[in-house]
Design a protein around this motif. Structure first.
Motif: not given
Length: 581
Positions: A372-392
């Motif tokens: 929201r702050r930068y008016d951008t699109r982001i997708s992310l996925q951890q490939l090891n460790g916690e394995g968290w993922g997120a997308s906006y």
């Protein structure tokens, strides 16, 4: 004695004959050496590398011989990205990046000019010394949509309406002030001027803006017949009171005159209230009667509000109501007029403080806040460790810029795997291997566009959809190839884990992504090392890649509009701080 002379003559004859033979051999040897030299010289011309500029080539009148194609492409790309258009108009000067105007660089055109050496001339000894090409401009074309948007906004910003003649009071007397000419900037003419401008290599391209003056619609002569109306208005005695307050405000004659403006309606000149000048009077009233609003403090943890402290509601003059009442009495008969106005509430400003937990929910919340702050699109996925993922906004389809070349790489690998192509197959005067290097490491467009032509746009869509890429990615959209950050993330993960590309091809692509030259985005923001692919087109700037952080490996795609690689690096740093505190 006679015999001795005869022997001497024979010896002299033999010496002369030996000298003649030696001279003959020397001449023949010289011609032979010259012939051998010419043969080698012609062979050197015949086999002069197609990936080098000619020895006596020049770039902007400076020596530029024996330069490798990749070095020249990188140099011109850097020039293109930093080249600005300087527009000079009546207001002054304004600069804008060519890339934001929809500029596209033809990366091969200038190199082709500096390396062009016809085969028939290669057979002519030393002809290479007479080929001295020189380039003075960058080969740039403009996409219509971004250029049109810019010129329309420029025209709107710098075109000025003519100032009509106006009425004022000087020394207690009514006077008429002459109008001023306006200025019109024709957006279409400006667009054509930019498209037809030669883009030199200096870094600044200067262009005079096509302008035209606009005559005022009302001159001082036109105001003579409204002079009496103006005299009636400024002779009024107006008292303004505020409901529930004791203050009264009485505008002076000078103030009443300053509120009047001349407008044209149905071809006739009339008086009206200038809202902007009248607003200054209201501002002065507000300083005495308005009550400022407080501030509402909101605390949010992981996108969930946990605390709210309500601020005090303020109040101010109701501007719209006041202006309507004032306009009504100014143009009605009568000298003494009274107005009572109301105050309207001012809601308190909301100040929100965000905090994020070191959890999956915290990462998602942080990513949304950054998006929201930068008016951008982001997708992310951890490939090891916690394995968290997120997308906006990860499913939004926007112009892909050069990130689409990852999709071309997948299709190319399929051709190689099937045996229809190999790394040494010919394409555009080089090999598939050479073209692939230019497409990924240098990020030139020529090879990618050739493969799009060979594979077919509709067939490319079908190929990708069969492999799980969504229809947000398309090669058949109008204007530019489109994709989404979710699709780029899915692709980069599939390349990394081998599900979309395997073996030698996978390793080769990741190696080249690790060596590609555009490192100002994700690589500049991470504490680890990155295999990434960037894209920039118009005002779109993207980056996607696999990041090997000291505390874990993750995949990320960032797609921006109106930002830059510095912002992408900053986003990367913030997300890493959230994942790996």
């Amino acid at each position: 004695m006679g015999r001795q002379r005869k022997i001497q003559r024979m010896a002299a004859y033999r010496r002369r004959r030996a000298a003649r033979v030696f001279r003959g051999l020397k001449r023949r040897l010289g011609w032979a050496l010259l012939g051998i030299f010419l043969i080698f010289q012609i062979l050197a011309q015949l086999f002069y590398p197609s990936y080098l500029t000619l020895p006596l080539a020049r770039y902007n009148r400076e020596p530029y011989g024996l330069k490798h194609r990749d070095d020249m492409v990188m140099m011109e790309q850097s020039k293109f990205v930093s080249t600005r258009l300087e527009l000079t108009g009546s207001y002054g000067k304004e600069q804008v990046d060519l890339i934001k105007l929809g500029g596209r660089l033809d990366e091969s055109a200038n190199f082709n000019n500096l390396s062009y050496y016809p085969k028939k001339w290669r057979w002519v000894p030393f002809s290479i010394l007479f080929w001295r090409p020189d380039v003075l401009t960058l080969p740039i074309t403009f996409d219509d949509k971004p250029l049109l948007n810019y010129t329309l906004n420029y025209s709107k910003k710098h075109s000025k309406k003519a100032t009509d003649a106006s009425i004022s009071i000087r020394d207690g007397n009514i006077s008429i002030k002459d109008g001023k000419k306006g200025l019109s900037v024709d957006a279409n003419k400006l667009r054509l001027a930019i498209k037809n401008k030669y883009i030199d290599t200096s870094g600044i391209v200067r262009l005079d803006v096509p302008e035209a003056s606009i005559e005022p619609s009302a001159s001082s002569a036109d105001l003579l017949h409204v002079r009496q109306q103006a005299e009636d208005i400024i002779s009024k005695h107006i008292v303004v009171s505020v409901a529930g307050r004791q203050e009264e405000f009485i505008p002076s004659k000078e103030q009443l005159a300053s509120w009047l403006r001349v407008v044209e309606e149905s071809g006739k000149v009339k008086l009206d209230v200038d809202s902007q000048v009248f607003g200054d009077f209201i501002d002065a009233m507000d300083k005495l009667v308005a009550k400022p609003a407080g501030q509402t403090i909101v605390s949010v943890v992981d996108d969930r509000e946990v605390l709210r402290q309500e601020g005090v509601t303020g109040e101010r003059v109701n501007r719209l109501d006041f202006e309507q009442k004032m306009s009504s009495i100014l143009f009605r008969p009568g000298v003494y007029k009274y107005i009572s106005i109301d105050l309207e509430p001012i809601m308190p400003e909301v100040k929100t403080s965000y905090s994020f937990s070191h959890t999956q929910a915290g990462l998602q919340a942080k990513l949304r806040e950054i998006g929201r702050r930068y008016d951008t699109r982001i997708s992310l996925q951890q490939l090891n460790g916690e394995g968290w993922g997120a997308s906006y906004r990860g499913t939004e389809s926007i112009p892909s810029a050069s990130t689409y070349k990852l999709y071309i790489a997948l299709r190319l690998f399929d051709e190689i795997k099937s045996g229809r192509l190999n790394w040494q197959s010919s394409v555009l005067g080089t090999t598939v291997d050479g073209c692939f290097h230019q497409m990924i490491v240098v990020s030139t467009n020529q090879c990618a566009e050739e493969w799009i032509r060979q594979f077919g746009r509709t067939a490319l869509n079908s190929f990708l959809y069969e492999r799980g890429i969504s229809q947000a990615t398309t090669f058949t959209a109008e204007g530019a190839i489109r994709t989404s950050s979710d699709d780029l993330l899915r692709t980069i993960i599939g390349i990394n884990d081998g599900s979309l590309a395997g073996g030698y091809e996978r390793d080769k692509l990741l190696d080249m992504m690790g060596r590609q030259i555009w490192r100002q985005g994700i690589p500049s923001g991470t504490q680890g090392w990155t295999a990434n692919k960037v894209g920039f087109l118009w005002d779109y700037v993207h980056d996607t890649g696999i990041v090997h952080h000291p505390k874990g490996v993750y995949a990320i795609s960032i797609m921006t509009k109106g930002a830059n690689y510095g912002i992408i690096a900053k986003i990367t740093r913030e997300l890493e701080a959230q994942m790996y505190p």
